[in-house]
Design an enzyme around this catalytic site. Structure first.
Site, mmCIF file in Angstrom:
data_model
loop_
_atom_site.group_PDB
_atom_site.id
_atom_site.type_symbol
_atom_site.label_atom_id
_atom_site.label_comp_id
_atom_site.label_asym_id
_atom_site.label_seq_id
_atom_site.Cartn_x
_atom_site.Cartn_y
_atom_site.Cartn_z
ATOM 1 N N TRP A 41 0.729 -1.181 -0.003
ATOM 2 C CA TRP A 41 0.043 0.101 0.009
ATOM 3 C C TRP A 41 0.670 1.282 -0.178
ATOM 4 O O TRP A 41 1.762 1.096 0.785
ATOM 5 C CB TRP A 41 -0.896 0.023 1.306
ATOM 6 C CG TRP A 41 -1.626 1.089 1.568
ATOM 7 C CD1 TRP A 41 -2.844 1.289 1.136
ATOM 8 C CD2 TRP A 41 -1.505 2.472 1.995
ATOM 9 N NE1 TRP A 41 -3.417 2.687 1.643
ATOM 10 C CE2 TRP A 41 -2.464 3.385 2.309
ATOM 11 C CE3 TRP A 41 -0.207 2.986 3.125
ATOM 12 C CZ2 TRP A 41 -2.505 4.535 2.870
ATOM 13 C CZ3 TRP A 41 -0.186 3.913 3.439
ATOM 14 C CH2 TRP A 41 -1.227 4.970 3.305
ATOM 15 N N ASP A 236 12.933 -0.544 9.538
ATOM 16 C CA ASP A 236 11.676 -0.279 9.083
ATOM 17 C C ASP A 236 10.952 0.635 9.894
ATOM 18 O O ASP A 236 10.276 0.238 10.891
ATOM 19 C CB ASP A 236 11.107 -1.648 8.885
ATOM 20 C CG ASP A 236 9.719 -1.679 7.963
ATOM 21 O OD1 ASP A 236 9.050 -0.386 8.089
ATOM 22 O OD2 ASP A 236 9.356 -2.534 7.382
ATOM 23 N N HIS A 265 11.767 -0.140 4.919
ATOM 24 C CA HIS A 265 10.469 -0.964 4.572
ATOM 25 C C HIS A 265 10.520 -1.182 3.286
ATOM 26 O O HIS A 265 10.298 -2.336 2.884
ATOM 27 C CB HIS A 265 9.233 -0.061 4.787
ATOM 28 C CG HIS A 265 7.797 -0.696 4.680
ATOM 29 N ND1 HIS A 265 7.631 -1.828 5.442
ATOM 30 C CD2 HIS A 265 6.914 -0.367 3.726
ATOM 31 C CE1 HIS A 265 6.410 -2.148 5.165
ATOM 32 N NE2 HIS A 265 6.090 -1.515 4.045
#
Length: 285
Positions: A41, A236, A265
């Site tokens: 996303w 991350d 990430h």
């Protein structure tokens, strides 16, 4: 029909209807055991650019697709729960008549991987990969005190509603670990990823954020009954490893957990060579 002709026919992009108002944009390349790459996303299938060629060259059939509401797929108003998103995945597997599948989920995509086992029994899947995944549960609750503060989700929602593109711009920098002294990707490439994110439906962007931030997969993790590879970066800032993959590695019965030191990430780009090597090794094991 020759294998060459079969590959050529599959290699063109296509749309697969998964629900009355939903057609998903799908790419299907190569020959061999199928690997389905599920994007994060608010990206689209193009995020897998640096994995697809390597996988095809190593004799795998590679399927990528845009989640509903993102990329070139339909943008219906409803259907952004993990049940609906996972039913879309099952339709792709069924309509392409895939067997011996490996599911690879990045970030939000890890949720579809896990839900596929609890909702569809892992049908036709022989391996699973979770990369920087949001599973098992990100939200802070009384029985999950290490999770994210619910107020953070509300703040993100308000920021996206106020200026979605500015949010994406700032999000991208954290996503790849960009700072004054660390520039792991070029400015044009960072802008390209921003463009991919901006193509998403604003409504789908919000609804999917709600889904991955609040869905509790903890009881479903033990239902993953195939060998599973878990990969996560220990720097991350988007999905901290302590509240995600470290816990997932304790819940999935048969898994290999690899921590990428100093990785952000967006390790599908920043650590692409190592990631591709680890994927190939796992797929061939």
């Amino acid at each position: 029909m020759s294998d060459y002709k079969q590959i050529q026919e599959r290699s063109s992009d296509k749309y697969i209807q998964t629900a009355p108002n939903t057609k998903l944009y799908v790419k299907d390349y190569g020959s061999g055991k199928p690997v389905i790459l599920i994007h994060g996303w608010p990206l689209s299938n193009e995020m897998w650019e640096y994995q697809v060629e390597t996988l095809v060259e190593n004799n795998f059939r590679v399927i990528t697709y845009d989640r509903r509401g993102f990329g070139k797929s339909s943008q219906p108003w409803n259907g952004y729960s993990y049940d609906s998103l996972t039913d879309d995945l099952k339709e792709i597997i069924d309509q392409l008549e895939l067997t011996d599948v490996t599911l690879v989920g990045f970030s939000m995509g890890g949720g579809e991987v896990v839900r596929y086992f609890s909702r569809h029994g892992g049908k036709n899947v022989i391996k699973a990969v979770l990369i920087a995944s949001i599973t098992p549960f990100l939200l802070r609750t009384t029985d999950n005190p290490e999770g994210r503060n619910p107020d953070d989700n509300e703040e993100r929602t308000n920021t996206i509603k106020n200026d979605r593109i500015d949010f994406i711009d700032n999000f991208g920098k954290s996503f790849f670990g960009v700072s004054l002294i660390n520039k792991p990707l070029s400015t044009p490439l960072l802008e390209y990823y921003r463009m991919l994110c901006s193509a998403a439906s604003p409504h789908a962007t919000l609804e999917c954020a709600k889904s991955f931030s609040t869905t509790d997969f903890r009881d479903e993790m033990k239902l993953i009954n195939v060998p599973t590879l878990i990969i996560h970066g220990d720097e991350d800032d988007i999905v901290p490893i302590e509240i995600s993959s470290e816990k997932a590695s304790e819940l999935i019965p048969n898994n290999k957990f690899i921590v990428y030191e100093e990785a952000p990430h967006g390790l599908f780009y920043t650590e692409r060579d190592r990631l591709n090597k680890d994927l190939i090794e796992f797929l061939n094991s």
